[in-house]
Design a protein around this motif. Structure first.
Motif, short mmCIF file in Angstrom:
data_model
loop_
_atom_site.label_atom_id
_atom_site.label_comp_id
_atom_site.label_asym_id
_atom_site.label_seq_id
_atom_site.Cartn_x
_atom_site.Cartn_y
_atom_site.Cartn_z
N GLY A 1 0.87 -1.08 0.06
CA GLY A 1 0.05 0.00 -0.02
C GLY A 1 0.70 1.37 0.09
O GLY A 1 0.21 2.29 -0.26
N ILE A 2 2.37 1.29 0.12
CA ILE A 2 2.97 2.36 -0.04
C ILE A 2 4.09 2.10 -0.93
O ILE A 2 5.01 1.26 -1.18
CB ILE A 2 3.88 2.47 1.33
N SER A 3 4.04 3.09 -1.96
CA SER A 3 5.21 3.05 -3.06
C SER A 3 5.58 4.40 -3.21
O SER A 3 4.75 5.56 -2.80
CB SER A 3 4.63 2.53 -4.46
N PHE A 4 6.85 4.60 -3.71
CA PHE A 4 7.50 5.94 -4.05
C PHE A 4 7.83 6.18 -5.46
O PHE A 4 8.45 5.16 -6.11
CB PHE A 4 8.58 5.85 -3.18
N ALA A 5 8.03 7.39 -5.72
CA ALA A 5 8.22 7.75 -7.25
C ALA A 5 9.02 8.89 -7.21
O ALA A 5 9.03 9.76 -6.13
CB ALA A 5 7.20 8.28 -8.00
#
Length: 396
Positions: A142-146
């Motif tokens: 549920g947590i991703s980074f860009a």
């Protein structure tokens, strides 16, 4: 023109690269340039008339905005997958000053294999490049980074132009102010405490030339108030050598603005002080000074004799000050001032203290209920020390 943006960690160990297009066509690719600092790379395939996706604007990205993540997660059977979500947060900071450490957080599903794919808004504009996830299982939680589009644009343009990236360098080693020091100096929790002035790749001291000194507290860069001390890294590293930046600093209680001409970032700059290791004492007898409790401060201290230091694994020489041998976990000293066993206090209320008696004398000069500055040294196992400021309040 055949340029493809991806993550550096996707291609850094590759010996041969092939790109598979949406229609199944395969093309040989070569690396135009790579930048481990931002975790971005640019590839090139031969041909023309390829479809492309335009860059969006970083200032238009908002928390709650809908976004789409493109990629090929987990295995080839799931290639060309699109997932949706919202921007959960902006300016997520991770790591020290050897990475760009500034990310867009989203809840769009991203898994291993998505790295290097675009994060786009509903207008089809790139707002980031998917790079990492926060997980305890190895897959999406549920947590991703860009990586934000402004960093992507700056890095990609330089890689295409020259195959390398020149980044501005401020020339400081720094750490976060702890809550106690922030209160004492009346600065925000995101302010940065300068620990040392350092040289750039050409031997200049950009910050030093502008008059920046250890113990200065930086509260803003070009008028942007710091929400997190690590924000300095992304604000400075997205500029070029020779650019000028205005730093808002607090020195001895006074605020001023200093202009720094940025230098050239060295390949491996000094790391951000993280407060040192918390060392466990070793069993050894023969104290040269008895520990004493500082009632109301939550501290137990003694003169920092060589024997006392050795019990905490510290082999440093010529150490003058008082060794903290105990800290109450419920105290301000532990909770806000970040004091731990094994640190050495060398100044109290801006007065040097070489032993317990001088500590007590300096403390006696502080009024009841007043907040005062404390300088501490934190030691690594090899004896190297980092000097930082914190603050305590004398009990009523």
């Amino acid at each position: 023109d055949g340029y493809i943006v991806t993550n550096n960690h996707v291609v850094e160990d590759a010996t041969e690269l092939r790109v598979v297009l949406f229609n199944g066509r395969e093309l040989d690719a070569e690396i135009v340039g790579a930048d481990p600092f931002s975790d971005l790379a640019v590839l090139k395939v031969e041909g023309d008339d390829f479809p492309s996706v335009p860059f969006g604007e970083a200032e238009d990205v908002r928390v709650g905005q809908w976004v789409l993540a493109f990629g090929s997660p987990l295995n080839a059977e799931l290639s060309n997958t699109v997932t949706s979500g919202i921007i959960s947060s902006l300016g997520r900071y991770s790591g020290g000053n050897n990475s760009i450490s500034n990310y867009i957080q989203t809840d769009a599903a991203v898994n291993p294999g998505n790295s290097g794919g675009p994060l786009v808004n509903l207008r089809g504009e790139i707002v980031g490049i998917n790079s990492a996830i926060a997980t305890r299982t190895g897959t999406f939680n549920g947590i991703s980074f860009a990586i934000p589009v402004d960093i992507v644009r700056n890095t990609v343009e330089q890689l295409i132009d020259s195959g390398a990236v020149e980044r501005g360098y401020l020339g400081i080693s720094f750490g976060a102010v702890n809550p106690a020091l922030a209160r004492a100096l009346d600065v925000g929790p995101g302010a940065a405490l300068v620990a040392a002035v350092t040289e750039d790749a050409q031997g200049r001291e950009p910050a030093g030339e502008a008059g920046i000194r250890p113990d200065d507290v930086i509260t803003a860069v070009d008028g942007v108030t710091l929400r997190d001390s690590r924000q300095i890294v992304s604000l400075i590293s997205n500029k070029r050598p020779g650019d000028r930046v205005d730093l808002t600093i607090v020195r001895d209680g006074d605020e001023e603005t200093v202009t720094v001409r940025l230098g050239v970032r060295p390949e491996n700059p000094l790391g951000t002080p993280q407060g040192g290791e918390q060392l466990q004492p070793m069993s050894e007898s023969g104290d040269d000074a008895e520990p004493a409790e500082m009632e109301g401060l939550g501290l137990t201290i003694q003169t920092a004799t060589p024997a006392a230091l050795r019990r905490f694994g510290i082999e440093a020489e010529n150490v003058k000050g008082v060794l903290v041998t105990g800290v109450e976990r419920s105290s301000e000293a532990y909770r806000d001032a970040d004091l731990r066993r094994g640190v050495v206090i060398t100044e109290v209320d801006r007065k040097p203290v070489a032993n317990r008696a001088e500590f007590e004398s300096a403390l006696a000069g502080v009024g009841a209920g007043e907040t005062f500055l404390v300088r501490v040294q934190r030691f690594a196992r090899n004896g190297d020390a980092v000097s930082t400021l914190t603050a305590l309040t004398k009990p009523d």
